[in-house]
Scaffold this motif. Structure first.
Motif, PDB file in Angstrom:
ATOM      1  N   SER A  53     -87.841  32.682  -7.083  1.00  0.00           N
ATOM      2  CA  SER A  53     -89.110  33.159  -7.546  1.00  0.00           C
ATOM      3  C   SER A  53     -90.133  32.333  -7.191  1.00  0.00           C
ATOM      4  CB  SER A  53     -89.043  33.368  -9.121  1.00  0.00           C
ATOM      5  OG  SER A  53     -88.883  32.166  -9.799  1.00  0.00           O
ATOM      6  N   SER A  54     -91.515  32.774  -7.104  1.00  0.00           N
ATOM      7  CA  SER A  54     -92.596  32.243  -6.749  1.00  0.00           C
ATOM      8  C   SER A  54     -93.498  32.477  -7.803  1.00  0.00           C
ATOM      9  CB  SER A  54     -93.185  32.551  -5.243  1.00  0.00           C
ATOM     10  OG  SER A  54     -92.246  32.300  -4.116  1.00  0.00           O
ATOM     11  N   THR A  55     -94.747  31.667  -7.586  1.00  0.00           N
ATOM     12  CA  THR A  55     -96.003  32.182  -8.388  1.00  0.00           C
ATOM     13  C   THR A  55     -97.057  32.085  -7.550  1.00  0.00           C
ATOM     14  OG1 THR A  55     -96.636  29.724  -8.885  1.00  0.00           O
ATOM     15  CG2 THR A  55     -95.049  30.715 -10.343  1.00  0.00           C
ATOM     16  N   ALA A  56     -98.288  32.556  -8.261  1.00  0.00           N
ATOM     17  CA  ALA A  56     -99.460  32.510  -7.326  1.00  0.00           C
ATOM     18  C   ALA A  56     -99.730  30.926  -6.941  1.00  0.00           C
ATOM     19  CB  ALA A  56    -100.484  33.059  -8.082  1.00  0.00           C
ATOM     20  N   TYR A  57     -99.170  29.983  -7.424  1.00  0.00           N
ATOM     21  CA  TYR A  57     -99.699  28.625  -7.255  1.00  0.00           C
ATOM     22  C   TYR A  57     -98.576  27.837  -6.600  1.00  0.00           C
ATOM     23  CZ  TYR A  57    -102.744  30.334 -11.037  1.00  0.00           C
ATOM     24  OH  TYR A  57    -103.605  31.109 -11.526  1.00  0.00           O
ATOM     25  N   GLU A  58     -97.357  28.146  -6.509  1.00  0.00           N
ATOM     26  CA  GLU A  58     -96.242  27.387  -5.652  1.00  0.00           C
ATOM     27  C   GLU A  58     -94.882  28.314  -5.274  1.00  0.00           C
ATOM     28  OE1 GLU A  58     -94.338  23.166  -6.865  1.00  0.00           O
ATOM     29  OE2 GLU A  58     -93.712  24.673  -8.011  1.00  0.00           O
ATOM     30  N   THR A  59     -94.435  28.077  -4.403  1.00  0.00           N
ATOM     31  CA  THR A  59     -93.145  28.438  -3.833  1.00  0.00           C
ATOM     32  C   THR A  59     -92.440  27.400  -3.356  1.00  0.00           C
ATOM     33  OG1 THR A  59     -92.375  30.507  -2.629  1.00  0.00           O
ATOM     34  CG2 THR A  59     -93.832  29.117  -1.571  1.00  0.00           C
ATOM     35  N   HIS A  60     -91.126  27.981  -2.841  1.00  0.00           N
ATOM     36  CA  HIS A  60     -90.196  26.806  -2.402  1.00  0.00           C
ATOM     37  C   HIS A  60     -89.655  27.537  -1.302  1.00  0.00           C
ATOM     38  CE1 HIS A  60     -90.483  26.517  -6.712  1.00  0.00           C
ATOM     39  NE2 HIS A  60     -90.305  25.102  -6.515  1.00  0.00           N
ATOM     40  N   THR A  61     -89.139  26.798  -0.163  1.00  0.00           N
ATOM     41  CA  THR A  61     -88.166  26.990   0.796  1.00  0.00           C
ATOM     42  C   THR A  61     -86.992  26.104   0.884  1.00  0.00           C
ATOM     43  OG1 THR A  61     -89.839  27.943   2.355  1.00  0.00           O
ATOM     44  CG2 THR A  61     -87.910  27.436   3.139  1.00  0.00           C
ATOM     45  N   THR A  62     -85.798  26.754   0.964  1.00  0.00           N
ATOM     46  CA  THR A  62     -84.590  26.048   0.902  1.00  0.00           C
ATOM     47  C   THR A  62     -83.595  26.194   1.912  1.00  0.00           C
ATOM     48  OG1 THR A  62     -84.294  26.056  -1.605  1.00  0.00           O
ATOM     49  CG2 THR A  62     -82.424  25.413  -0.304  1.00  0.00           C
ATOM     50  N   TRP A  63     -83.238  25.324   2.584  1.00  0.00           N
ATOM     51  CA  TRP A  63     -82.241  25.095   3.742  1.00  0.00           C
ATOM     52  C   TRP A  63     -80.848  24.659   3.429  1.00  0.00           C
ATOM     53  CZ3 TRP A  63     -87.272  23.528   3.720  1.00  0.00           C
ATOM     54  CH2 TRP A  63     -88.086  24.070   4.732  1.00  0.00           C
ATOM     55  N   ILE A  64     -79.880  25.356   3.878  1.00  0.00           N
ATOM     56  CA  ILE A  64     -78.382  24.803   3.809  1.00  0.00           C
ATOM     57  C   ILE A  64     -77.733  24.887   4.986  1.00  0.00           C
ATOM     58  CG2 ILE A  64     -78.110  25.736   1.087  1.00  0.00           C
ATOM     59  CD1 ILE A  64     -76.716  27.999   2.262  1.00  0.00           C
ATOM     60  N   VAL A  65     -77.033  23.786   5.217  1.00  0.00           N
ATOM     61  CA  VAL A  65     -76.259  23.489   6.490  1.00  0.00           C
ATOM     62  C   VAL A  65     -74.863  23.591   5.979  1.00  0.00           C
ATOM     63  CG1 VAL A  65     -76.049  21.799   8.351  1.00  0.00           C
ATOM     64  CG2 VAL A  65     -78.110  22.030   7.182  1.00  0.00           C
ATOM     65  N   ARG A  66     -74.293  24.423   6.920  1.00  0.00           N
ATOM     66  CA  ARG A  66     -72.865  24.739   6.643  1.00  0.00           C
ATOM     67  C   ARG A  66     -72.001  23.965   8.243  1.00  0.00           C
ATOM     68  NH1 ARG A  66     -71.386  27.916   2.451  1.00  0.00           N
ATOM     69  NH2 ARG A  66     -73.112  28.979   1.606  1.00  0.00           N
ATOM     70  N   LEU A  67     -70.866  23.395   7.549  1.00  0.00           N
ATOM     71  CA  LEU A  67     -69.844  23.245   8.683  1.00  0.00           C
ATOM     72  C   LEU A  67     -68.479  23.636   8.131  1.00  0.00           C
ATOM     73  CD1 LEU A  67     -70.640  19.589   9.713  1.00  0.00           C
ATOM     74  CD2 LEU A  67     -70.903  21.535  11.134  1.00  0.00           C
ATOM     75  N   GLY A  68     -67.928  24.485   9.024  1.00  0.00           N
ATOM     76  CA  GLY A  68     -66.628  24.892   8.793  1.00  0.00           C
ATOM     77  C   GLY A  68     -66.762  25.816   7.301  1.00  0.00           C
TER      78      GLY A  68
END
Length: 364
Positions: A53-68
């Motif tokens: 979820s985001s708001t009108a004032y803030e959001t997030h981006t997440t990155w996940i790295v996988r090996l195997g």
């Protein structure tokens, strides 16, 4: 190495719930490796909110790295949406068993490039070191903060990582912990003289009362201008009653209860402090915003606010201990914290990097 980006709205609820336990387990392992203690373990409700979820004032981006197929690294960007839209706060971590292989550097490069393309060229980041780690070998080489006071051991892996990737160490913060309710046992009650100068302290739990929304909004806005080093990390923010309501709703959605103390001179907001605790970890409190407006300083309001909040939490909640953060040059607030029973728990380095804007690094 496979990198997956997760932004609120990109994935349905079922997809988020499917990956949530895996990310939660990774974050928990990262925290255990840090030595900060179980109080700093991630909370499921808060992580779910960041992913979905985001708001009108803030959001997030997440990155996940996988090996195997397994998560070996993770990055997060905290992104303001209503002001300071050229800024981002980045954080990334690599599983202890996979460090030293360049994974963190490759992930950070991806994160920074996406931020640059999005026009977010003013970046901040941070690293947290338990007090025992920073103070273990005072003879080691240290890197000094560019503003204020303090330093961090330059050979510490997370310090070296950020420095190596072009981040400047701007400010050192002290993370401190105190027992809730313990303030009542201290001599020299700082609230006792409030009638002498006209300032009154109001304390409540839960969302901000409607008749105090504008005053709390004003003090949140002053947080972006009046605290030490504020100008280094962004421009003045704009706050109003709706933004405070949104923040309160966000905390409710994360299963957090807020205890707020507000200093008033008549109906003029002079300062406030807030501590959040959660239903799934009721013994731990987290200090949020704390400020005394410039024109109201010199009346011990910081001490009175902290004292009132500690006493209220000790009487009305299950909170046993509270963590707070202060820039080391903020000597007056650190003295207040010391006076009401806070002790050093960890040190936090705050870092900054400025990227070239899109179109300025290709010879155009």
């Amino acid at each position: 190495m496979d990198i997956t980006r997760i932004r609120p709205g990109d994935h349905d609820g079922a997809a988020i719930e499917a990956v949530l336990p895996e990310i939660l387990a990774f974050d928990t392992q990262i925290n255990h490796a840090s030595g900060l203690g179980e109080d700093f373990d991630p909370r499921e409700a808060e992580l779910r909110r960041e992913l979905s979820s985001s708001t009108a004032y803030e959001t997030h981006t997440t990155w996940i790295v996988r090996l195997g197929g397994s998560i070996v690294a993770k990055g997060v960007a905290f992104l303001p949406l209503s002001d300071n839209r050229d800024t981002a706060e980045l954080w990334c971590a690599v599983h202890p068993a996979h460090r030293g292989q360049g994974i963190g550097g490759r992930l950070l490069t991806v994160m920074e490039e996406e931020m640059r393309i999005d026009g977010r060229t003013r970046l901040t980041s941070y690293c947290e070191l338990p007090a025992t780690v920073r103070d273990a070998a005072p003879g080691r080489a240290h890197l000094a903060a560019q503003i204020g006071k303090g330093s961090l051991p330059s050979g510490q892996p997370d310090v070296a990582f950020l420095h190596r990737h072009g981040y400047s160490f701007i400010q050192l913060e002290r993370c401190s912990v105190a027992a809730a309710g313990g303030a009542e046992e201290l001599s020299g009650d700082p609230i006792g003289d409030e009638a002498a100068d006209g300032y009154v302290i109001e304390t409540w739990q839960g969302p901000t009362p409607e008749h105090r929304l504008d005053q709390v909004a004003l003090l949140h806005q002053r947080m972006s201008t009046d605290v030490p080093g504020a100008a280094e990390f962004g421009d003045e923010e704009v706050w109003d009653a709706d933004r405070v309501r949104t923040l309160d709703a966000e905390r409710t959605a994360s299963a957090e209860v807020l205890t707020t103390s507000l200093a008033l001179l008549g109906q003029t907001a002079a300062g406030f402090t807030e501590v959040a605790h959660s239903a799934d970890r009721p013994q731990v409190g987290w200090q949020g915003s704390t400020i005394v407006a410039r024109e109201h300083r010199g009346h011990r309001l910081g001490a009175r606010l902290k004292f009132a909040t500690l006493v209220a939490l000790g009487r009305e909640s299950s909170v046993e201990r509270i963590y707070t953060w202060n820039a080391v040059e903020n000597s007056w607030m650190l003295a207040i914290n010391d006076a009401v029973g806070f002790e050093t728990w960890a040190w936090v380095g705050v870092w900054r990097k400025v990227l070239e804007a899109p179109g300025t690094d290709d010879g155009a």
